[in-house]
Design an enzyme around this catalytic site. Structure first.
Site, PDB file in Angstrom:
ATOM      1  N   LYS A 137      -6.505  -7.220  -3.116  1.00 40.42           N
ATOM      2  CA  LYS A 137      -6.290  -6.211  -3.990  1.00 40.42           C
ATOM      3  C   LYS A 137      -6.285  -4.588  -3.565  1.00 40.42           C
ATOM      4  O   LYS A 137      -5.770  -3.746  -4.068  1.00 40.42           O
ATOM      5  CB  LYS A 137      -6.804  -6.334  -5.426  1.00 40.42           C
ATOM      6  CG  LYS A 137      -6.514  -7.583  -6.367  1.00 40.42           C
ATOM      7  CD  LYS A 137      -4.852  -7.568  -6.855  1.00 40.42           C
ATOM      8  CE  LYS A 137      -4.936  -8.518  -7.603  1.00 40.42           C
ATOM      9  NZ  LYS A 137      -3.622  -8.669  -7.976  1.00 40.42           N
ATOM     10  N   GLU A 168      -5.255  -2.439 -15.542  1.00 38.27           N
ATOM     11  CA  GLU A 168      -5.702  -3.617 -16.433  1.00 38.27           C
ATOM     12  C   GLU A 168      -6.452  -4.655 -15.099  1.00 38.27           C
ATOM     13  O   GLU A 168      -6.058  -4.266 -14.049  1.00 38.27           O
ATOM     14  CB  GLU A 168      -4.484  -4.420 -16.938  1.00 38.27           C
ATOM     15  CG  GLU A 168      -3.720  -5.160 -16.014  1.00 38.27           C
ATOM     16  CD  GLU A 168      -3.099  -4.401 -14.807  1.00 38.27           C
ATOM     17  OE1 GLU A 168      -3.000  -4.924 -13.728  1.00 38.27           O
ATOM     18  OE2 GLU A 168      -2.490  -3.112 -15.080  1.00 38.27           O
ATOM     19  N   SER A 204      -6.066 -15.182  -0.677  1.00 30.80           N
ATOM     20  CA  SER A 204      -6.188 -13.923  -1.367  1.00 30.80           C
ATOM     21  C   SER A 204      -7.529 -13.381  -1.907  1.00 30.80           C
ATOM     22  O   SER A 204      -7.628 -12.197  -1.908  1.00 30.80           O
ATOM     23  CB  SER A 204      -5.279 -13.982  -2.560  1.00 30.80           C
ATOM     24  OG  SER A 204      -5.293 -14.778  -3.436  1.00 30.80           O
TER      25      SER A 204
END
Length: 416
Positions: A101, A123, A388
Site C-alpha cells: 500500500k 478509508e 502483498s
C-alpha cells in the site's frame, strides 16, 4: 480471444482521456463539487506526475524510505514439498509498513504536497492502507483522517494502534455491515466537505477517475521489479504470475508489466464461505456490471441493483466491486480470475509460516493458495506470487479462529 501479442500498446490505449477502461471506470459522481474536485485531481496528476522533479523525488523516497526494490524470494523448500512447480514470492511484506500500500500512498502524499493540500483522507479495511497513508502524512507533514468500519477495527487492533501512533485520526464507521464498503461511503462524504484543502486517497485501484490510473501507475513498480528480478535469477520469464484481487491494487501493479509477455496471469478472488451471495467477495466471478462509489465495474449486487453484503476472512478483500481495469482484463481474456475460500487461504498461511518462516497476510495467502493448487497438479511450472503484505495484523484473528495451525493442518491431512 486476445493473447499477449495484442497488448504491446495497451498502456497507450487504456484508460481513455476521461478514465474509461473499455466500458468500465469513468466518473459517475452525482455531486457537482466533487466532480469538479476530481477533475482538478486528474489535471494535477497528469501534469505533475510527468515532471522530472516529481519522478526523481518519488524514486528517492522509494529507495531511501520505503526500502525498494523488495526482494524476489525462491520458496525452494515449499516448492519441493508440493511438487515440480517452483514458487517465487515478490516480497511486498518487506516494503516499509509491511505491505504494497505504501507504493501509492507515498505517491499520493507527494502529489498532495505539490498541489498545496493540507490533509489526506482515506478509508481502510485490513488497516494496511490506513497505516501506509498515516505514514505518508507523517512523512510529508500533513493531517490524516482514516475511516474504518467497526468490525475491521475489532479484527485489526494492531494496525489501528499503528495509525494512531503515526498521528492519524481513526474514525469508526458504525453504519451497515461496519466494514470496508461503509468506510468508503464515510470517507467520500467527509471528502465532499473538505476537498478544497484535502486529497482523498482511495486504498485500491478503484473509484472515480483518476484513481484507477494513479494507483496502477504507482503500483506498477511491483511488476517491473519482479519481472527483471525473475529474468536475472533464471534467465527467462515465469510461466504464471499470481496475485490476490479485492479492489485490485497489488494485482494490477503486478500484472501490467507482464501483459505483453507469454505469461499466464491469475487474479485470485475471495470465495469466503462459498458461492452464495453474501458469503464471498468475488465480484468478477459472481457479480454483474454496475456503478458504485463513482465508477462502473463488476460488482456484487442485490436484486435492487445496490451493492450486496460481502464476506471474506481477509479484511482487505471484502469489497463488493473490482477495479475497472480488472473488469476490462477479464473481458479481454488476458487475466484468469479464480477463487480461493477461507480455509484454503488459511492453509497456505500456515504452510508458508511453518515451511519457509514467512507469515503472510490473509489477503496474500489467497494468492499463495492458488499457487499451491497449481503445484499439486504435478506439472513443471514456475510461478511468481505477489506476497502483498505480512501477517502481523492477522495474528490475533488467526489464533482465535484457527489456533496455531497444528490441528487445522492435521484435519486437512497435511503432515509436516
Amino acid at each position: 480471444m486476445n493473447t499477449y501479442r495484442d497488448f504491446d500498446n495497451y498502456l497507450k490505449e487504456y484508460p481513455s482521456e476521461d478514465g474509461f477502461f473499455g466500458e468500465y471506470g469513468g466518473n459517475y459522481l452525482d455531486n457537482p463539487e466533487l466532480v469538479k474536485a476530481f477533475h482538478e485531481y486528474a489535471e494535477g496528476y497528469n501534469t505533475i506526475a510527468q515532471s522530472s522533479q516529481f519522478i526523481a523525488e518519488l524514486r528517492r523516497i522509494r529507495k531511501e524510505f520505503q526500502g525498494r526494490p523488495t526482494p524476489l524470494y525462491h520458496c525452494q523448500k515449499l516448492s519441493n514439498l508440493l511438487g515440480k512447480t517452483q514458487i517465487y514470492l515478490k516480497r511486498e511484506d518487506l516494503n516499509h509498513t509491511g505491505a504494497h500500500k505504501l507504493n501509492h500512498c507515498m505517491g499520493e502524499g507527494l502529489l498532495a504536497k505539490y498541489m498545496g493540500k493540507k490533509k489526506l483522507i482515506a478509508e481502510t479495511g485490513a488497516g494496511q492502507h490506513g497505516v501506509a497513508l498515516a505514514t505518508a502524512a507523517a512523512y510529508f507533514g500533513l493531517e490524516c483522517d482514516i475511516y474504518m468500519g467497526e468490525v475491521d477495527i475489532a479484527k485489526q487492533a494492531p494496525n489501528v494502534a499503528r495509525m494512531k501512533l503515526l498521528g492519524a485520526r481513526v474514525i469508526p464507521v458504525s453504519s451497515g455491515l461496519k466494514t470496508l464498503k461503509e468506510a468508503v461511503d464515510a470517507a467520500f462524504e467527509a471528502y465532499s466537505r473538505e476537498y478544497r484543502n484535502a486529497i482523498y486517497c482511495i486504498g485500491t485501484a478503484a473509484g472515480p477517475h483518476p484513481f484507477p490510473l494513479m494507483v496502477r501507475d504507482f503500483q506498477q513498480v511491483i511488476g517491473d521489479e519482479a519481472r527483471s528480478q525473475f529474468i536475472e535469477m533464471t534467465g527467462h520469464l515465469p510461466d504464471k504470475v499470481i496475485a490476490c484481487v479485492g479492489g485490485g491494487s497489488n494485482s494490477i501493479g503486478t500484472f501490467v508489466p507482464f501483459l505483453a509477455d507469454p505469461v499466464e496471469l491469475y487474479g485470485v478472488e475471495p470465495l469466503g464461505r462459498g458461492p452464495r451471495l453474501g458469503d464471498n467477495a468475488a465480484s468478477i466471478n459472481f457479480g454483474k456490471v454496475g456503478v458504485m462509489h463513482g465508477f462502473n465495474s463488476y460488482m456484487l449486487a442485490s436484486e435492487d441493483g445496490s451493492p450486496a453484503p460481502v464476506y471474506s476472512n481477509a479484511s482487505g478483500l471484502d469489497y463488493p466491486a473490482a477495479g475497472p481495469e480488472h473488469a476490462l482484463l477479464h473481458d479481454l481474456h488476458r487475466v484468469n480470475y479464480v477463487t480461493i475460500d477461507d480455509n484454503e487461504a488459511i492453509e497456505a498461511l500456515f504452510l508458508l509460516s511453518r515451511v519457509e518462516g514467512i507469515i503472510p497476510a490473509i489477503e496474500s495467502s489467497h494468492a499463495l493458495a492458488y499457487a499451491l493448487k497449481v503445484a499439486r497438479e504435478g506439472r513443471p511450472n514456475s510461478a511468481i506470487v505477489t506476497l502483498s503484505g505480512r501477517g502481523d495484523k492477522d495474528l490475533d484473528y488467526v489464533m482465535e479462529n484457527y489456533g496455531d495451525g497444528t490441528e487445522f493442518l492435521a484435519k486437512r491431512g497435511i503432515k509436516l
